[in-house]
Scaffold this motif. Structure first.
Motif, PDB file in Angstrom:
ATOM      1  N   THR A  26       0.804  -1.221   0.000  1.00 45.37           N
ATOM      2  CA  THR A  26       0.000   0.000   0.000  1.00 45.37           C
ATOM      3  C   THR A  26       0.837   1.272   0.000  1.00 45.37           C
ATOM      4  O   THR A  26       0.381   2.303  -0.476  1.00 45.37           O
ATOM      5  CB  THR A  26      -0.946   0.040   1.211  1.00 45.37           C
ATOM      6  OG1 THR A  26      -0.170  -0.039   2.415  1.00 45.37           O
ATOM      7  CG2 THR A  26      -1.939  -1.117   1.178  1.00 45.37           C
ATOM      8  N   ASP A  27       2.051   1.213   0.538  1.00 49.30           N
ATOM      9  CA  ASP A  27       2.916   2.387   0.620  1.00 49.30           C
ATOM     10  C   ASP A  27       4.365   1.953   0.450  1.00 49.30           C
ATOM     11  O   ASP A  27       4.761   0.895   0.959  1.00 49.30           O
ATOM     12  CB  ASP A  27       2.781   3.082   1.984  1.00 49.30           C
ATOM     13  CG  ASP A  27       1.356   3.471   2.301  1.00 49.30           C
ATOM     14  OD1 ASP A  27       0.925   4.516   1.822  1.00 49.30           O
ATOM     15  OD2 ASP A  27       0.687   2.710   3.029  1.00 49.30           O
ATOM     16  N   THR A  42       2.642   6.846  -1.571  1.00 45.15           N
ATOM     17  CA  THR A  42       1.936   6.655  -0.320  1.00 45.15           C
ATOM     18  C   THR A  42       0.585   7.345  -0.347  1.00 45.15           C
ATOM     19  O   THR A  42       0.393   8.327  -1.068  1.00 45.15           O
ATOM     20  CB  THR A  42       2.777   7.165   0.875  1.00 45.15           C
ATOM     21  OG1 THR A  42       2.052   6.975   2.067  1.00 45.15           O
ATOM     22  CG2 THR A  42       3.153   8.614   0.729  1.00 45.15           C
ATOM     23  N   CYS A  53       7.147   9.199   9.213  1.00 44.86           N
ATOM     24  CA  CYS A  53       7.297   7.747   9.034  1.00 44.86           C
ATOM     25  C   CYS A  53       8.734   7.388   8.688  1.00 44.86           C
ATOM     26  O   CYS A  53       9.271   6.398   9.182  1.00 44.86           O
ATOM     27  CB  CYS A  53       6.364   7.253   7.937  1.00 44.86           C
ATOM     28  SG  CYS A  53       4.639   7.199   8.404  1.00 44.86           S
ATOM     29  N   GLU A  84       4.395  -6.135  12.702  1.00 45.13           N
ATOM     30  CA  GLU A  84       3.049  -6.571  12.338  1.00 45.13           C
ATOM     31  C   GLU A  84       2.038  -5.784  13.146  1.00 45.13           C
ATOM     32  O   GLU A  84       2.166  -5.659  14.367  1.00 45.13           O
ATOM     33  CB  GLU A  84       2.880  -8.062  12.611  1.00 45.13           C
ATOM     34  CG  GLU A  84       1.527  -8.588  12.214  1.00 45.13           C
ATOM     35  CD  GLU A  84       1.372 -10.083  12.414  1.00 45.13           C
ATOM     36  OE1 GLU A  84       0.307 -10.610  12.064  1.00 45.13           O
ATOM     37  OE2 GLU A  84       2.307 -10.724  12.933  1.00 45.13           O
ATOM     38  N   THR A  85       1.030  -5.232  12.467  1.00 46.26           N
ATOM     39  CA  THR A  85      -0.038  -4.504  13.132  1.00 46.26           C
ATOM     40  C   THR A  85      -1.377  -5.118  12.728  1.00 46.26           C
ATOM     41  O   THR A  85      -1.417  -6.017  11.888  1.00 46.26           O
ATOM     42  CB  THR A  85      -0.047  -3.007  12.746  1.00 46.26           C
ATOM     43  OG1 THR A  85      -0.530  -2.877  11.402  1.00 46.26           O
ATOM     44  CG2 THR A  85       1.337  -2.389  12.861  1.00 46.26           C
ATOM     45  N   VAL A  90       4.765  -3.608   8.314  1.00 44.54           N
ATOM     46  CA  VAL A  90       5.726  -2.585   7.928  1.00 44.54           C
ATOM     47  C   VAL A  90       7.077  -3.280   7.829  1.00 44.54           C
ATOM     48  O   VAL A  90       7.494  -3.956   8.772  1.00 44.54           O
ATOM     49  CB  VAL A  90       5.796  -1.444   8.972  1.00 44.54           C
ATOM     50  CG1 VAL A  90       6.868  -0.435   8.581  1.00 44.54           C
ATOM     51  CG2 VAL A  90       4.441  -0.783   9.134  1.00 44.54           C
ATOM     52  N   HIS A 104       4.850  -0.708   3.376  1.00 48.82           N
ATOM     53  CA  HIS A 104       3.681  -1.051   4.195  1.00 48.82           C
ATOM     54  C   HIS A 104       2.771  -1.911   3.339  1.00 48.82           C
ATOM     55  O   HIS A 104       2.559  -1.630   2.160  1.00 48.82           O
ATOM     56  CB  HIS A 104       2.935   0.203   4.654  1.00 48.82           C
ATOM     57  CG  HIS A 104       1.729  -0.114   5.464  1.00 48.82           C
ATOM     58  ND1 HIS A 104       0.459  -0.015   4.962  1.00 48.82           N
ATOM     59  CD2 HIS A 104       1.602  -0.569   6.735  1.00 48.82           C
ATOM     60  CE1 HIS A 104      -0.409  -0.383   5.898  1.00 48.82           C
ATOM     61  NE2 HIS A 104       0.264  -0.728   6.973  1.00 48.82           N
ATOM     62  N   THR A 105       2.245  -2.985   3.934  1.00 46.50           N
ATOM     63  CA  THR A 105       1.346  -3.885   3.222  1.00 46.50           C
ATOM     64  C   THR A 105       0.016  -3.986   3.958  1.00 46.50           C
ATOM     65  O   THR A 105      -0.080  -3.620   5.129  1.00 46.50           O
ATOM     66  CB  THR A 105       1.933  -5.304   3.120  1.00 46.50           C
ATOM     67  OG1 THR A 105       1.893  -5.930   4.410  1.00 46.50           O
ATOM     68  CG2 THR A 105       3.354  -5.283   2.587  1.00 46.50           C
ATOM     69  N   ASP A 106      -0.976  -4.548   3.273  1.00 44.13           N
ATOM     70  CA  ASP A 106      -2.233  -4.837   3.956  1.00 44.13           C
ATOM     71  C   ASP A 106      -2.124  -6.173   4.684  1.00 44.13           C
ATOM     72  O   ASP A 106      -1.082  -6.836   4.630  1.00 44.13           O
ATOM     73  CB  ASP A 106      -3.420  -4.790   2.981  1.00 44.13           C
ATOM     74  CG  ASP A 106      -3.315  -5.828   1.871  1.00 44.13           C
ATOM     75  OD1 ASP A 106      -2.657  -6.881   2.049  1.00 44.13           O
ATOM     76  OD2 ASP A 106      -3.912  -5.590   0.804  1.00 44.13           O
TER      77      ASP A 106
END
Length: 139
Positions: A26-27, A42, A53, A84-85, A90, A104-106
């Motif tokens: 995603t970013d 981003t 960031c 991991e969130t 990230v 950054h990923t989904d």
């Protein structure tokens, strides 16, 4: 008449474009070791958010290295840091001398594919060109 694009700017754009094509990414931010943005793809609305960031990612890699040195008692080279969130992952990894890649990923991404692609891409493209000289200290 437009200014010629530097080799570094072309490589930064290539790294961002290739990483942004990865499923779930995603970013993408390429940054200096002290947190300055060299290039980004981003959804962040504000350049200040991107720079924040970048600075945090630089700190994350430094903290990871410090922890590893303290735990092992050996000097280490940071390969990557992954956080991991509940919204995804990230990934921060060195991309040349004093230069870093932040991705950054989904939550649905295949993290192994993304980290492999980043490593492969940077070993092929990045480390030869992506190098940012440290800024002079202001006293």
């Amino acid at each position: 008449m437009s200014e010629p694009i530097s080799a570094e700017a072309e490589w930064v754009a290539s790294v961002i474009e290739i990483m942004a094509r990865q499923k779930g990414v995603t970013d993408v931010v390429v940054l200096t070791g002290d947190g300055l943005v060299l290039g980004a793809m981003t959804a962040l609305a504000d350049q200040g958010d991107t720079e924040g960031c970048a600075a945090a990612a630089s700190g994350l890699l430094s903290c990871g290295k410090a922890i590893a040195v303290n735990l092992t008692g050996h000097q280490v080279t940071t390969q990557q840091a992954v956080v991991e969130t509940d919204h995804g992952f990230v990934v921060a990894r060195p991309a040349g001398e004093n230069t870093f890649l932040l991705v950054h990923t989904d939550t649905d991404t295949d993290l192994g594919v993304v980290t492999y692609e980043a490593k492969r891409l940077l070993s092929r493209l990045g480390e030869r060109v992506l190098a940012s000289a440290p800024r002079d200290r202001v006293t």
